[in-house]
Design a protein around this motif. Structure first.
Motif, PDB file in Angstrom:
ATOM      1  N   ARG A  74      -5.484  16.073  -1.591  1.00 41.13           N
ATOM      2  CA  ARG A  74      -4.195  15.912  -2.270  1.00 41.13           C
ATOM      3  C   ARG A  74      -3.721  14.470  -2.310  1.00 41.13           C
ATOM      4  NH1 ARG A  74      -0.402  17.481   0.614  1.00 41.13           N
ATOM      5  NH2 ARG A  74      -1.439  18.224   2.513  1.00 41.13           N
ATOM      6  N   ALA A  75      -4.330  13.598  -1.522  1.00 41.07           N
ATOM      7  CA  ALA A  75      -3.818  12.242  -1.355  1.00 41.07           C
ATOM      8  C   ALA A  75      -4.337  11.312  -2.435  1.00 41.07           C
ATOM      9  CB  ALA A  75      -4.189  11.707   0.020  1.00 41.07           C
ATOM     10  N   MET A  76      -3.478  10.406  -2.851  1.00 42.36           N
ATOM     11  CA  MET A  76      -3.844   9.319  -3.755  1.00 42.36           C
ATOM     12  C   MET A  76      -3.400   8.004  -3.134  1.00 42.36           C
ATOM     13  SD  MET A  76      -2.915  10.534  -7.619  1.00 42.36           S
ATOM     14  CE  MET A  76      -4.089  11.467  -8.608  1.00 42.36           C
ATOM     15  N   PHE A  77      -4.280   7.015  -3.178  1.00 47.31           N
ATOM     16  CA  PHE A  77      -3.912   5.665  -2.748  1.00 47.31           C
ATOM     17  C   PHE A  77      -3.674   4.783  -3.961  1.00 47.31           C
ATOM     18  CE2 PHE A  77      -5.952   1.463  -2.830  1.00 47.31           C
ATOM     19  CZ  PHE A  77      -5.003   0.741  -2.131  1.00 47.31           C
ATOM     20  N   GLY A  78      -2.760   3.855  -3.787  1.00 49.55           N
ATOM     21  CA  GLY A  78      -2.587   2.858  -4.832  1.00 49.55           C
ATOM     22  C   GLY A  78      -1.800   1.665  -4.322  1.00 49.55           C
ATOM     23  N   THR A  79      -2.050   0.510  -4.919  1.00 48.91           N
ATOM     24  CA  THR A  79      -1.105  -0.590  -4.778  1.00 48.91           C
ATOM     25  C   THR A  79       0.056  -0.282  -5.726  1.00 48.91           C
ATOM     26  OG1 THR A  79      -2.654  -1.793  -6.225  1.00 48.91           O
ATOM     27  CG2 THR A  79      -2.633  -2.384  -3.893  1.00 48.91           C
ATOM     28  N   THR A 135       0.821  -1.221   0.000  1.00 46.79           N
ATOM     29  CA  THR A 135       0.000   0.000   0.000  1.00 46.79           C
ATOM     30  C   THR A 135       0.847   1.260   0.000  1.00 46.79           C
ATOM     31  OG1 THR A 135      -1.800  -1.159   1.140  1.00 46.79           O
ATOM     32  CG2 THR A 135      -1.751   1.243   1.349  1.00 46.79           C
ATOM     33  N   VAL A 136       0.538   2.157  -0.935  1.00 47.80           N
ATOM     34  CA  VAL A 136       1.236   3.437  -1.038  1.00 47.80           C
ATOM     35  C   VAL A 136       0.212   4.563  -1.037  1.00 47.80           C
ATOM     36  CG1 VAL A 136       2.891   4.817  -2.363  1.00 47.80           C
ATOM     37  CG2 VAL A 136       2.973   2.322  -2.501  1.00 47.80           C
ATOM     38  N   VAL A 137       0.510   5.639  -0.303  1.00 46.73           N
ATOM     39  CA  VAL A 137      -0.286   6.872  -0.377  1.00 46.73           C
ATOM     40  C   VAL A 137       0.674   8.007  -0.702  1.00 46.73           C
ATOM     41  CG1 VAL A 137      -1.801   8.465   0.844  1.00 46.73           C
ATOM     42  CG2 VAL A 137      -1.987   6.013   1.297  1.00 46.73           C
ATOM     43  N   TRP A 138       0.332   8.805  -1.723  1.00 43.77           N
ATOM     44  CA  TRP A 138       1.233   9.872  -2.141  1.00 43.77           C
ATOM     45  C   TRP A 138       0.459  11.160  -2.405  1.00 43.77           C
ATOM     46  CZ3 TRP A 138      -0.182   5.777  -5.241  1.00 43.77           C
ATOM     47  CH2 TRP A 138      -0.779   6.062  -6.479  1.00 43.77           C
ATOM     48  N   ASP A 139       1.220  12.242  -2.523  1.00 46.16           N
ATOM     49  CA  ASP A 139       0.664  13.586  -2.748  1.00 46.16           C
ATOM     50  C   ASP A 139       0.639  13.845  -4.259  1.00 46.16           C
ATOM     51  OD1 ASP A 139       0.350  16.416  -3.098  1.00 46.16           O
ATOM     52  OD2 ASP A 139       1.058  16.737  -1.054  1.00 46.16           O
ATOM     53  N   LYS A 140      -0.556  14.043  -4.806  1.00 49.76           N
ATOM     54  CA  LYS A 140      -0.660  14.210  -6.255  1.00 49.76           C
ATOM     55  C   LYS A 140      -0.128  15.549  -6.744  1.00 49.76           C
ATOM     56  CE  LYS A 140      -5.519  15.757  -6.218  1.00 49.76           C
ATOM     57  NZ  LYS A 140      -6.886  15.382  -6.640  1.00 49.76           N
ATOM     58  N   SER A 142       3.182   7.229 -12.090  1.00 48.83           N
ATOM     59  CA  SER A 142       4.490   7.884 -12.226  1.00 48.83           C
ATOM     60  C   SER A 142       4.999   7.837 -13.656  1.00 48.83           C
ATOM     61  CB  SER A 142       5.505   7.214 -11.283  1.00 48.83           C
ATOM     62  OG  SER A 142       5.096   7.309  -9.937  1.00 48.83           O
ATOM     63  N   LEU A 143       4.875   6.688 -14.313  1.00 46.17           N
ATOM     64  CA  LEU A 143       5.420   6.541 -15.666  1.00 46.17           C
ATOM     65  C   LEU A 143       4.618   7.317 -16.706  1.00 46.17           C
ATOM     66  CD1 LEU A 143       6.362   2.734 -15.854  1.00 46.17           C
ATOM     67  CD2 LEU A 143       7.805   4.668 -15.219  1.00 46.17           C
ATOM     68  N   THR A 144       3.338   7.566 -16.426  1.00 39.67           N
ATOM     69  CA  THR A 144       2.493   8.288 -17.389  1.00 39.67           C
ATOM     70  C   THR A 144       2.434   9.789 -17.125  1.00 39.67           C
ATOM     71  OG1 THR A 144       0.513   7.783 -16.079  1.00 39.67           O
ATOM     72  CG2 THR A 144       1.050   6.278 -17.897  1.00 39.67           C
ATOM     73  N   GLY A 145       3.344  10.288 -16.300  1.00 41.11           N
ATOM     74  CA  GLY A 145       3.415  11.730 -16.094  1.00 41.11           C
ATOM     75  C   GLY A 145       3.435  12.186 -14.657  1.00 41.11           C
ATOM     76  N   GLY A 146       3.011  11.326 -13.727  1.00 46.46           N
ATOM     77  CA  GLY A 146       3.034  11.707 -12.325  1.00 46.46           C
ATOM     78  C   GLY A 146       2.192  12.933 -12.051  1.00 46.46           C
ATOM     79  N   LYS A 147       2.760  13.903 -11.359  1.00 47.05           N
ATOM     80  CA  LYS A 147       2.020  15.125 -10.993  1.00 47.05           C
ATOM     81  C   LYS A 147       1.623  15.944 -12.213  1.00 47.05           C
ATOM     82  CE  LYS A 147       6.250  17.801 -10.137  1.00 47.05           C
ATOM     83  NZ  LYS A 147       7.018  18.583  -9.137  1.00 47.05           N
ATOM     84  N   ASN A 148       2.204  15.619 -13.371  1.00 43.32           N
ATOM     85  CA  ASN A 148       1.862  16.318 -14.612  1.00 43.32           C
ATOM     86  C   ASN A 148       0.936  15.468 -15.477  1.00 43.32           C
ATOM     87  OD1 ASN A 148       3.589  18.613 -14.048  1.00 43.32           O
ATOM     88  ND2 ASN A 148       5.327  17.276 -14.522  1.00 43.32           N
ATOM     89  N   GLY A 149      -0.179  15.073 -14.896  1.00 44.28           N
ATOM     90  CA  GLY A 149      -1.195  14.372 -15.677  1.00 44.28           C
ATOM     91  C   GLY A 149      -1.119  12.866 -15.661  1.00 44.28           C
ATOM     92  N   GLY A 150      -0.430  12.290 -14.674  1.00 46.44           N
ATOM     93  CA  GLY A 150      -0.329  10.836 -14.583  1.00 46.44           C
ATOM     94  C   GLY A 150      -1.690  10.171 -14.431  1.00 46.44           C
ATOM     95  N   VAL A 151      -1.811   8.956 -14.951  1.00 39.57           N
ATOM     96  CA  VAL A 151      -3.070   8.212 -14.933  1.00 39.57           C
ATOM     97  C   VAL A 151      -3.176   7.432 -13.622  1.00 39.57           C
ATOM     98  CG1 VAL A 151      -4.447   6.425 -16.060  1.00 39.57           C
ATOM     99  CG2 VAL A 151      -3.061   8.007 -17.441  1.00 39.57           C
ATOM    100  N   HIS A 152      -4.226   7.726 -12.852  1.00 40.35           N
ATOM    101  CA  HIS A 152      -4.430   7.067 -11.553  1.00 40.35           C
ATOM    102  C   HIS A 152      -5.409   5.917 -11.738  1.00 40.35           C
ATOM    103  CE1 HIS A 152      -5.799   7.334  -7.090  1.00 40.35           C
ATOM    104  NE2 HIS A 152      -4.747   6.551  -7.209  1.00 40.35           N
ATOM    105  N   CYS A 153      -4.879   4.717 -11.890  1.00 36.00           N
ATOM    106  CA  CYS A 153      -5.741   3.564 -12.160  1.00 36.00           C
ATOM    107  C   CYS A 153      -5.147   2.312 -11.545  1.00 36.00           C
ATOM    108  CB  CYS A 153      -5.949   3.382 -13.662  1.00 36.00           C
ATOM    109  SG  CYS A 153      -4.469   2.834 -14.570  1.00 36.00           S
ATOM    110  N   THR A 154      -5.947   1.265 -11.522  1.00 37.55           N
ATOM    111  CA  THR A 154      -5.511  -0.070 -11.155  1.00 37.55           C
ATOM    112  C   THR A 154      -6.290  -1.045 -12.017  1.00 37.55           C
ATOM    113  OG1 THR A 154      -5.106  -1.588  -9.301  1.00 37.55           O
ATOM    114  CG2 THR A 154      -7.216  -0.423  -9.316  1.00 37.55           C
ATOM    115  N   ASP A 155      -5.978  -2.329 -11.910  1.00 39.14           N
ATOM    116  CA  ASP A 155      -6.774  -3.305 -12.655  1.00 39.14           C
ATOM    117  C   ASP A 155      -7.596  -4.133 -11.678  1.00 39.14           C
ATOM    118  OD1 ASP A 155      -5.717  -6.551 -13.271  1.00 39.14           O
ATOM    119  OD2 ASP A 155      -4.773  -5.295 -11.744  1.00 39.14           O
TER     120      ASP A 155
END
Length: 375
Positions: free
Chosen positions: A173-178, A97-102, A186-199
């Motif tokens: 400001r918080a985002m949760f993700g596995t 589990t990770v929580v980060w600041d978008k 992070s790879l799709t742009g992070g704070k500059n428009g990164g895609v926040h998704c999971t499967d």
């Protein structure tokens, strides 16, 4: 080397394999499945207190970038044109589990690893709110018992114990993700428009996901008092989530995502009901494909989403049995006891011993997981 001298092998596929002990990036020939090159980096684990297991999300991300860049360098040394890499998939350690600041892109706390046991008191407190203190109360929806294992109780612990996370949640400001979500964002742009998704496979391991409706469950989120707006969007296991925004593979689509054990099931081509795989990594996991219908176990097995290979494709399910400590013991023998200098020595030493004379070695952490974990 001039482009005309590069080997043309047809379309290639890259795979990010982010596990508990290491990260790898592998490139395959899409037509033959031949592994052309790969690079691997070990990941450090932190043990700040007894039963606590953490990792640095930024170290995980750095390892992903390093593995991609090193693999691309190796391919170029082999005169293989990396522009033929047409898609990238992600396989990841589940439940971590990770929580980060978008707004800053910075993690707000270390990643709490799947086998961490700090949430036992959280589980006990939540059980008091369930009729009969039945740990299987939500199993019909989630396929999972209430346990330290799954992401929901890890999120609850973070919200209860980390002021910075509570503050970020209150400010939106918080985002949760596995780990898959953290990597893809992070790879799709992070704070500059990164895609926040999971499967669906990773979502099904959070204990916030209805495995029948294939969506976040508002009643479960209410029970755990977890805000739904900081959860990632749930997608299928096979679709384009976004494009790489930096590095040697900038512009390549990330188009596959599976939790590591589901990825192993798919990799072993267990697509028929009753087919099963067993894998040995940090832990040991047996998954059996049960087809289009989730099967609930009365004997301690978990019910999980196996895969959903496309937006319009049906989800397939699996029964799962797990042993938390397998390869981790080998690492412990190497790093803590110093019995071996390399992991490869363990097999040689084991082969030299004819019998154990009825003696068995069981890690104390494994006994604890068996007593308190999913089974």
């Amino acid at each position: 080397m001039a482009a005309s001298n590069r080997l043309i092998l047809g379309p290639l596929v890259g795979a990010i394999d982010q596990g508990t002990s290491s990260t790898r990036f592998l490139v395959f020939n899409a037509k033959t499945a031949e592994l052309l090159s790969h690079h691997q980096v070990e990941i450090k684990q932190k043990f700040p207190k007894e039963g606590w297991v953490e990792q640095d999300p930024k170290e995980i991300l750095r390892s992903v970038y390093e593995c991609i860049e090193k693999t691309c360098e190796k391919l170029m040394q082999l005169s293989i044109d990396i522009t033929n890499i047409k898609a990238i998939g992600v396989s990841n350690q589940r439940e971590t589990t990770v929580v980060w600041d978008k707004t800053t892109g910075e993690p707000l706390y270390n990643a709490i690893v799947w086998l961490d046991l700090r949430t036992q008191s959280t589980v006990e407190r939540l059980l008091k709110r369930i009729p009969g203190k039945n740990k299987n109360f939500f199993k019909s929806r989630t396929g999972l018992p209430l346990s330290t294992y799954f992401s929901a109780v890890k999120i609850r612990w973070l919200l209860d114990n980390v002021e910075e996370i509570r503050h970020a949640v209150s400010e939106g400001r918080a985002m949760f993700g596995t780990i898959d979500s953290w990597i893809i964002w992070s790879l799709t742009g992070g704070k500059n428009g990164g895609v926040h998704c999971t499967d669906v496979t990773n979502a099904s391991r959070t204990m916030l996901f209805n495995i029948h409706l294939l969506e976040w469950d508002s009643e479960l989120c209410k029970f755990f008092d977890i805000p739904m707006d900081f959860l990632p969007k749930v997608r299928s296991s096979s679709e384009i989530y976004g494009l790489m925004k930096s590095g040697a593979l900038s512009g390549v689509p990330i188009s596959g995502c599976l939790g590591d054990q589901s990825a192993a099931l798919v990799g072993q081509m267990c697509f028929q009901d009753g087919q099963a795989k067993n894998t040995y990594g940090t832990g040991c996991f047996l998954l059996c494909n049960t087809g289009l219908k989730p099967v609930l176990s009365e004997h301690g097995l978990l019910t999980t989403v196996a895969y959903k290979l496309g937006r319009d494709k049906p989800a397939c399910y699996a029964l799962e049995g797990s042993v938390a400590i397998a390869g981790a013991v080998v690492r412990w023998l190497r790093d803590n006891l110093g019995i071996v200098k390399t992991t490869e020595e363990v097999e040689k030493l084991a082969a030299e011993v004819g019998t154990s004379y009825g003696c068995y070695f069981v890690p104390a952490s494994q006994v604890y997981m068996l007593l308190l974990g999913p089974s």
